[in-house]
Design a protein around this motif. Structure first.
Motif, PDB file in Angstrom:
ATOM      1  N   ILE A   1       7.297   1.226  -3.979  1.00 34.89           N
ATOM      2  CA  ILE A   1       6.462   2.339  -4.382  1.00 34.89           C
ATOM      3  C   ILE A   1       5.381   3.286  -3.912  1.00 34.89           C
ATOM      4  O   ILE A   1       5.059   3.983  -3.474  1.00 34.89           O
ATOM      5  N   ASN A   2       4.542   1.814  -4.685  1.00 29.70           N
ATOM      6  CA  ASN A   2       2.980   2.462  -4.628  1.00 29.70           C
ATOM      7  C   ASN A   2       2.610   2.809  -3.016  1.00 29.70           C
ATOM      8  O   ASN A   2       1.601   2.911  -2.801  1.00 29.70           O
ATOM      9  N   TYR A   3       3.311   1.417  -2.370  1.00 32.49           N
ATOM     10  CA  TYR A   3       2.563   1.584  -0.313  1.00 32.49           C
ATOM     11  C   TYR A   3       2.670   3.061  -0.423  1.00 32.49           C
ATOM     12  O   TYR A   3       1.980   3.397   0.314  1.00 32.49           O
ATOM     13  N   VAL A   4       3.800   3.676  -0.480  1.00 30.50           N
ATOM     14  CA  VAL A   4       4.602   4.808   0.306  1.00 30.50           C
ATOM     15  C   VAL A   4       3.805   6.205  -0.427  1.00 30.50           C
ATOM     16  O   VAL A   4       3.949   7.131   0.367  1.00 30.50           O
ATOM     17  N   GLU A   5       4.062   5.511  -2.043  1.00 30.73           N
ATOM     18  CA  GLU A   5       2.895   6.989  -2.564  1.00 30.73           C
ATOM     19  C   GLU A   5       1.387   6.505  -2.329  1.00 30.73           C
ATOM     20  O   GLU A   5       1.223   8.453  -1.646  1.00 30.73           O
ATOM     21  N   HIS A   6       0.587   6.160  -1.484  1.00 35.23           N
ATOM     22  CA  HIS A   6      -0.292   5.714  -0.962  1.00 35.23           C
ATOM     23  C   HIS A   6      -0.768   6.649   0.656  1.00 35.23           C
ATOM     24  O   HIS A   6      -1.283   7.109   0.964  1.00 35.23           O
ATOM     25  N   LYS A   7       0.970   6.001   0.846  1.00 32.10           N
ATOM     26  CA  LYS A   7       0.563   6.967   2.464  1.00 32.10           C
ATOM     27  C   LYS A   7       0.882   8.024   2.236  1.00 32.10           C
ATOM     28  O   LYS A   7       0.584   8.595   3.431  1.00 32.10           O
ATOM     29  N   LEU A   8       1.921   8.732   1.523  1.00 35.59           N
ATOM     30  CA  LEU A   8       1.618  10.423   1.097  1.00 35.59           C
ATOM     31  C   LEU A   8       0.468  11.430   0.411  1.00 35.59           C
ATOM     32  O   LEU A   8       0.131  12.075   1.299  1.00 35.59           O
ATOM     33  N   ASN A   9      -0.138  10.467  -0.640  1.00 30.36           N
ATOM     34  CA  ASN A   9      -1.291  11.085  -0.831  1.00 30.36           C
ATOM     35  C   ASN A   9      -2.448  11.200   0.440  1.00 30.36           C
ATOM     36  O   ASN A   9      -3.012  11.750   0.086  1.00 30.36           O
ATOM     37  N   TYR A  10      -2.284   9.953   1.521  1.00 36.40           N
ATOM     38  CA  TYR A  10      -3.759  10.479   2.180  1.00 36.40           C
ATOM     39  C   TYR A  10      -3.061  11.309   3.299  1.00 36.40           C
ATOM     40  O   TYR A  10      -4.121  11.645   3.218  1.00 36.40           O
TER      41      TYR A  10
ATOM     42  N   SER B   1       7.059  -5.383   8.786  1.00 40.51           N
ATOM     43  CA  SER B   1       7.556  -6.642   8.230  1.00 40.51           C
ATOM     44  C   SER B   1       6.935  -6.187   6.644  1.00 40.51           C
ATOM     45  O   SER B   1       5.790  -5.899   5.963  1.00 40.51           O
ATOM     46  N   TYR B   2       7.405  -6.730   5.238  1.00 39.16           N
ATOM     47  CA  TYR B   2       6.500  -7.007   4.109  1.00 39.16           C
ATOM     48  C   TYR B   2       6.560  -8.267   3.660  1.00 39.16           C
ATOM     49  O   TYR B   2       7.462  -9.594   3.961  1.00 39.16           O
ATOM     50  N   ALA B   3       5.712  -8.620   3.140  1.00 42.52           N
ATOM     51  CA  ALA B   3       5.214  -9.870   2.453  1.00 42.52           C
ATOM     52  C   ALA B   3       6.554  -9.856   1.560  1.00 42.52           C
ATOM     53  O   ALA B   3       6.882 -11.646   1.388  1.00 42.52           O
ATOM     54  N   PHE B   4       6.887  -9.634   0.827  1.00 44.49           N
ATOM     55  CA  PHE B   4       7.896  -9.526  -0.238  1.00 44.49           C
ATOM     56  C   PHE B   4       9.240 -10.270   0.098  1.00 44.49           C
ATOM     57  O   PHE B   4      10.298 -10.311  -0.527  1.00 44.49           O
ATOM     58  N   PHE B   5       9.518  -9.696   1.820  1.00 37.86           N
ATOM     59  CA  PHE B   5      10.783  -9.932   2.320  1.00 37.86           C
ATOM     60  C   PHE B   5      11.126 -11.172   2.950  1.00 37.86           C
ATOM     61  O   PHE B   5      10.176 -10.681   4.136  1.00 37.86           O
ATOM     62  N   ASP B   6      11.428 -12.125   2.368  1.00 36.96           N
ATOM     63  CA  ASP B   6      11.714 -13.138   3.298  1.00 36.96           C
ATOM     64  C   ASP B   6      12.676 -13.464   4.345  1.00 36.96           C
ATOM     65  O   ASP B   6      13.872 -12.486   4.325  1.00 36.96           O
TER      66      ASP B   6
END
Length: 515
Positions: free
Chosen positions: A47-56, A171-176
């Motif tokens: 959520i934080n990652y996508v929000e940052h993308k939209l903010n920018y 890919s994301y660090a949390f997704f194995d």
């Protein structure tokens, strides 16, 4: 005898089976809780990652509207290319003037055409219901004769209609990757348009964790199936029986010792702040081209009553962790004009810098305190505040607002530890930085590896492009100083010129350089 054995054996078996069943139920519940907690945390990160993308993207939209773009010709593409060079982290953007075809957009990499099936914009969501200027939608489109699908944020301006493609990582660090069959994560708009998905659709589904953004109309849904819970349960069960009590006692004992130690250090630091044992030592900032001292950095040192000086490496982490850094920073800030009074009075351009942790940049109280000091005569035009990349800023928008208020008072803003931490180029783009401080890590390469300094050279060039001053930290040799001067960096700080000095010694050092 058989009846006696049954009376003794059967209750034992019953207790054993009951205990075993309870253990299995508790293990399953703990495994389910652990998996759910982990999945929830991962979804919040997404959520934080996508929000940052939209903010920018939202901030770039207003800048796109200022382009002198008229049509998709050589001149128009040149305007778009120039914009891309200054906003390389902003994603791929597309523009069309109000005179061009409605569904065809121009970009530096070619035109895209909205797919026929999406031209009714049924899945479009308006972020601004009043002015209806910011549409958000997942659209199919054709680009270079290939069909694609992406999330777009649009802006309907007076001259042009612009759209920025919001791209997410592969890919994301949390997704194995090895657990692609036991986990499925989706990012969707609130109208259920699919933005992005990871993993395979699950069978034997147990639950779905759904986290919604409180800023934008999208959510993250992460599915959990029974196989993942059983795997977590089995892994923990193998070790939990023989080791749980022993590990629990050991951990409790070690935690108690650690807590006692931390309490002791915290109390010592509280007392030291109250008795003003934590004081500022000043390291000069030199103009290496002229030999003149142009400023200083205030660095905290712990001076014991017996004269012993304790370096910050032994206590700075505890100060930051327990928030004792806040009263200490205020104390050092208020002491600066008294410590350096003769220099401030003699040289109006002399500037002293003070380090801040990210929390202080985001605190309204800290900003208001400096504003109150300014009204009482504090020389804010001779103050510089250093923001370090070592720890992340959580809210760049609030931080930028506070920095602008401080700059209005004449305070200079510096970016410390450039290139070694969290902020990177985003701090330089999103915060109004005046001075870039090159970290010692890069200065050392001038001697250790003089033919391999691409990062140092890139930051120097970036600072020149953004019209920032550059200060090189950690200058320890004559060779480093000469190499920096050759690159156009003339403001140096380091042990080659002087170690951090107590206020009285620093004033004597400054006076000696004036003669």
């Amino acid at each position: 005898m058989a009846q006696f054995r049954n009376k003794v054996f059967l209750p034992i078996v019953g207790v054993f089976l009951g205990a075993f069943s309870l253990m299995m139920l508790l293990s399953y519940a703990v495994a389910y809780w652990r998996v759910t907690t982990e999945v929830t945390s991962d979804a919040e990160q997404m959520i934080n990652y996508v929000e940052h993308k939209l903010n920018y993207a939202m901030r770039n939209m207003y800048k796109l509207e200022q382009l002198h773009y008229e049509k998709c010709d050589d001149k128009g593409r040149a305007e778009l290319e120039q914009f891309l060079l200054h906003h390389f982290n902003g994603g791929l953007f597309f523009v069309r003037s109000s005179q061009e075809q409605r569904y065809t957009y121009c970009s530096v990499v070619g035109e895209i055409v909205v797919a026929q099936k999406d031209r009714n914009f049924e899945n479009l969501i308006l972020l601004d219901e009043v002015n209806r200027q910011f549409p958000l939608a997942v659209l199919n489109y054709n680009w270079r004769e290939q069909d694609s699908r992406s999330l777009f944020l649009g802006y309907i301006g007076k001259k042009n209609t612009s759209a920025i493609r919001i791209t997410l990582d592969d890919s994301y660090a949390f997704f194995d990757p090895e657990c692609s069959k036991c986990r499925h994560v989706e990012v969707r708009l609130t109208n259920d348009s699919l933005v992005y998905s990871m993993g395979q659709p699950l069978v034997d589904l147990v639950s779905t964790v759904r986290i919604e953004s409180d800023r934008y109309p999208f959510y993250v849904a992460s599915q959990i199936n029974r196989n993942r819970i059983l795997k977590m349960m089995t892994n923990s069960l193998v070790f939990s029986l023989p080791l749980s009590l022993l590990v629990s006692f050991l951990c409790a004992y070690l935690f108690k010792l650690l807590q006692r130690s931390e309490r002791s250090l915290k109390q010592q630091l509280k007392r030291a702040i109250r008795q003003r044992e934590l004081v500022a030592f000043y390291q000069p900032i030199m103009d290496a081209a002229t030999g003149r001292i142009v400023g200083a950095e205030a660095l905290v040192r712990w001076v014991r009553p017996n004269g012993e000086v304790i370096p910050p490496v032994r206590f700075i982490d505890e100060l930051e962790r327990t928030a004792l850094i806040n009263p200490l920073t205020i104390q050092m800030l208020e002491q600066l004009p008294e410590d350096l009074a003769p220099i401030f009075a003699a040289d109006d351009e002399f500037r002293c810098s003070l380090n801040l942790v990210p929390e202080q940049v985001e605190q309204e109280d800290f900003c208001c305190h400096i504003e109150r000091l300014a009204t009482s005569g504090f020389p804010t035009h001779q103050l510089a505040l250093e923001i370090t990349e070592r720890l992340p800023l959580r809210n760049l928008e609030v931080a930028n607002q506070h920095l602008e208020r401080l700059k209005a008072l004449g305070v200079v803003i510096e970016l410390d530890d450039a290139g070694t931490g969290y902020g990177g180029a985003s701090y330089l783009q999103e915060l109004n930085i005046d001075i870039l401080k090159i970290d010692k890590l890069f200065v050392d390469t001038l001697v250790l590896s003089p033919n391999n300094t691409p990062v140092l050279d890139a930051y120097i060039q970036m600072a020149k492009t953004l019209k920032m001053e550059v200060i090189a930290e950690g200058v320890e040799t004559h060779e480093q100083s000469l190499a920096l001067l050759a690159r156009g960096v003339h403001l140096h700080q380091g042990y080659y010129f002087s170690k951090p000095l107590p206020a009285e010694e620093f004033i004597q050092f400054w006076l000696a350089k004036q003669n």
